[in-house]
Design a protein around this motif. Structure first.
Motif, short mmCIF file in Angstrom:
data_model
loop_
_atom_site.label_atom_id
_atom_site.label_comp_id
_atom_site.label_asym_id
_atom_site.label_seq_id
_atom_site.Cartn_x
_atom_site.Cartn_y
_atom_site.Cartn_z
N VAL A 1 0.87 -1.21 -0.09
CA VAL A 1 -0.17 -0.01 0.04
C VAL A 1 0.98 1.31 -0.07
O VAL A 1 1.74 1.40 0.90
N VAL A 2 0.62 2.07 -0.97
CA VAL A 2 1.38 3.33 -0.96
C VAL A 2 0.60 4.34 -0.65
O VAL A 2 -0.40 4.72 -1.48
N LEU A 3 0.85 5.29 0.40
CA LEU A 3 0.35 6.36 0.76
C LEU A 3 0.83 7.80 0.36
O LEU A 3 1.98 8.06 0.64
N ASP A 4 0.09 8.31 -0.48
CA ASP A 4 0.40 9.92 -1.10
C ASP A 4 0.19 10.96 0.14
O ASP A 4 -0.94 11.08 0.07
N LEU A 5 1.17 11.67 0.40
CA LEU A 5 0.77 12.64 1.53
C LEU A 5 0.37 13.80 0.79
O LEU A 5 -0.30 14.71 1.56
N ASP A 6 0.61 14.43 -0.42
CA ASP A 6 0.29 15.49 -0.92
C ASP A 6 -1.05 15.27 -1.51
O ASP A 6 -1.67 16.49 -2.10
N GLY A 7 -1.53 14.32 -1.69
CA GLY A 7 -3.04 13.94 -2.07
C GLY A 7 -3.13 13.96 -3.63
O GLY A 7 -4.36 13.95 -4.27
N ASP A 8 -1.95 13.94 -4.37
CA ASP A 8 -2.40 14.20 -5.80
C ASP A 8 -2.45 12.74 -6.47
O ASP A 8 -2.72 12.70 -7.72
N GLY A 9 -2.14 11.73 -5.72
CA GLY A 9 -2.26 10.26 -6.08
C GLY A 9 -1.01 10.06 -7.05
O GLY A 9 -1.27 8.70 -7.39
N ASN A 10 0.08 10.73 -7.08
CA ASN A 10 1.01 10.38 -7.86
C ASN A 10 2.23 10.33 -6.67
O ASN A 10 2.62 10.98 -6.24
N GLU A 11 2.91 8.72 -6.83
CA GLU A 11 3.75 8.52 -5.87
C GLU A 11 5.18 9.09 -6.13
O GLU A 11 6.09 8.85 -5.41
N TRP A 12 5.11 9.51 -7.51
CA TRP A 12 6.55 10.27 -7.94
C TRP A 12 6.67 11.77 -7.65
O TRP A 12 7.59 12.29 -7.65
N THR A 13 5.72 12.24 -6.90
CA THR A 13 5.85 13.69 -6.43
C THR A 13 5.69 13.79 -5.05
O THR A 13 4.75 12.86 -4.34
N GLY A 14 6.35 14.39 -4.48
CA GLY A 14 6.08 14.82 -2.91
C GLY A 14 6.70 13.52 -1.77
O GLY A 14 6.94 12.76 -2.56
N TRP A 15 6.14 13.54 -0.81
CA TRP A 15 6.05 12.42 0.12
C TRP A 15 5.34 11.30 0.10
O TRP A 15 4.00 11.66 -0.11
N ASN A 16 5.65 10.23 0.07
CA ASN A 16 4.90 8.99 -0.13
C ASN A 16 5.43 7.87 1.19
O ASN A 16 6.77 8.06 1.57
N ILE A 17 4.32 7.30 1.66
CA ILE A 17 5.03 6.09 2.73
C ILE A 17 4.46 4.68 2.12
O ILE A 17 3.36 4.81 1.54
N LEU A 18 5.31 3.91 2.04
CA LEU A 18 5.09 2.67 1.47
C LEU A 18 4.93 1.59 2.70
O LEU A 18 5.89 1.89 3.76
N MET A 19 4.00 0.98 2.78
CA MET A 19 3.77 -0.30 3.61
C MET A 19 3.69 -1.52 2.87
O MET A 19 3.03 -1.76 2.10
N LEU A 20 4.51 -2.45 3.49
CA LEU A 20 4.82 -3.71 2.89
C LEU A 20 3.83 -4.88 3.73
O LEU A 20 4.40 -4.80 5.08
N HIS A 21 3.83 -5.90 3.22
CA HIS A 21 3.09 -6.98 4.03
C HIS A 21 1.62 -6.73 4.54
O HIS A 21 1.36 -7.24 5.79
N VAL A 22 0.86 -5.93 3.82
CA VAL A 22 -0.53 -5.80 4.13
C VAL A 22 -1.37 -6.67 3.27
O VAL A 22 -1.33 -6.68 2.19
N ALA A 23 -2.28 -7.36 4.10
CA ALA A 23 -3.16 -8.42 3.39
C ALA A 23 -4.12 -7.74 2.28
O ALA A 23 -4.52 -6.73 2.56
N GLU A 24 -4.32 -8.43 1.09
CA GLU A 24 -5.32 -7.83 0.51
C GLU A 24 -6.70 -7.91 1.11
O GLU A 24 -7.66 -7.17 0.69
N PHE A 25 -7.01 -8.89 1.92
CA PHE A 25 -8.38 -8.98 2.55
C PHE A 25 -8.72 -7.96 3.31
O PHE A 25 -7.94 -7.23 4.06
N GLU A 26 -9.81 -6.92 2.96
CA GLU A 26 -10.21 -5.77 3.57
C GLU A 26 -9.28 -4.52 3.57
O GLU A 26 -9.36 -3.46 4.18
N ARG A 27 -8.30 -4.83 2.42
CA ARG A 27 -7.27 -3.39 2.42
C ARG A 27 -8.05 -2.47 1.56
O ARG A 27 -9.01 -2.59 0.61
N VAL A 28 -7.62 -1.24 1.93
CA VAL A 28 -8.13 -0.06 1.30
C VAL A 28 -7.71 -0.11 -0.25
O VAL A 28 -6.93 -0.65 -0.68
N VAL A 29 -8.67 0.71 -0.92
CA VAL A 29 -8.36 0.68 -2.33
C VAL A 29 -7.77 2.10 -2.82
O VAL A 29 -7.83 2.90 -1.90
#
Length: 139
Positions: free
Chosen positions: A26-54
């Motif tokens: 799951v990649v969270l884009d902190l500047d809210g533009d939905g582009n992980e190549w601009t601004g700050w982003n946080i990557l979370m690894l080992h997050v299950a697909e079950f009930e995961r945010v879209v």
């Protein structure tokens, strides 16, 4: 112990928009533009697909993201990794800007997977054996 489906939740460390999901990712884009190549982003690894945010979901700090798992790479137990990027480039935990998570500051360790989180006098050292001392949980 081992890889099991967790009932616990990974919660968003900050507000933003979900820019990408994948196998365990799951990649969270902190500047809210939905582009992980601009601004700050946080990557979370080992997050299950079950009930995961879209992708495209706006989240606030503390919102549920998904469940810890072993998905997305080699793993011997249920857990989550977290890392940060700026303009698409990885930024080390001990980079020039502190990586602070809910008052805990991340630090590189003497070896890979041996980093620490500190908050005041409390020091939590990462463990490859999933000890209770390394578990951080919000109430």
């Amino acid at each position: 112990k081992g890889c099991t489906l967790s009932n616990e939740w990974v919660v968003s460390p900050a507000s933003g928009v979900i820019a990408r999901t994948g196998v365990g990712i799951v990649v969270l884009d902190l500047d809210g533009d939905g582009n992980e190549w601009t601004g700050w982003n946080i990557l979370m690894l080992h997050v299950a697909e079950f009930e995961r945010v879209v992708v495209g979901t706006q989240v606030n700090a503390g919102d549920k993201i998904g469940h810890p798992s072993c998905e997305g790479g080699i793993s011997t137990g249920t857990h989550v990794h977290i890392a940060r990027k700026y303009n698409g480039e990885w930024v080390l935990a001990d980079g020039p800007i502190p990586f602070t998570l809910d008052g805990y500051v991340a630090h590189n360790g003497e070896a890979i997977y041996k980093g620490t989180l500190t908050q005041g006098n409390e020091v939590i050292t990462a463990s490859t054996s999933s000890s209770a001392e390394t578990r951080i949980q919000r109430p």
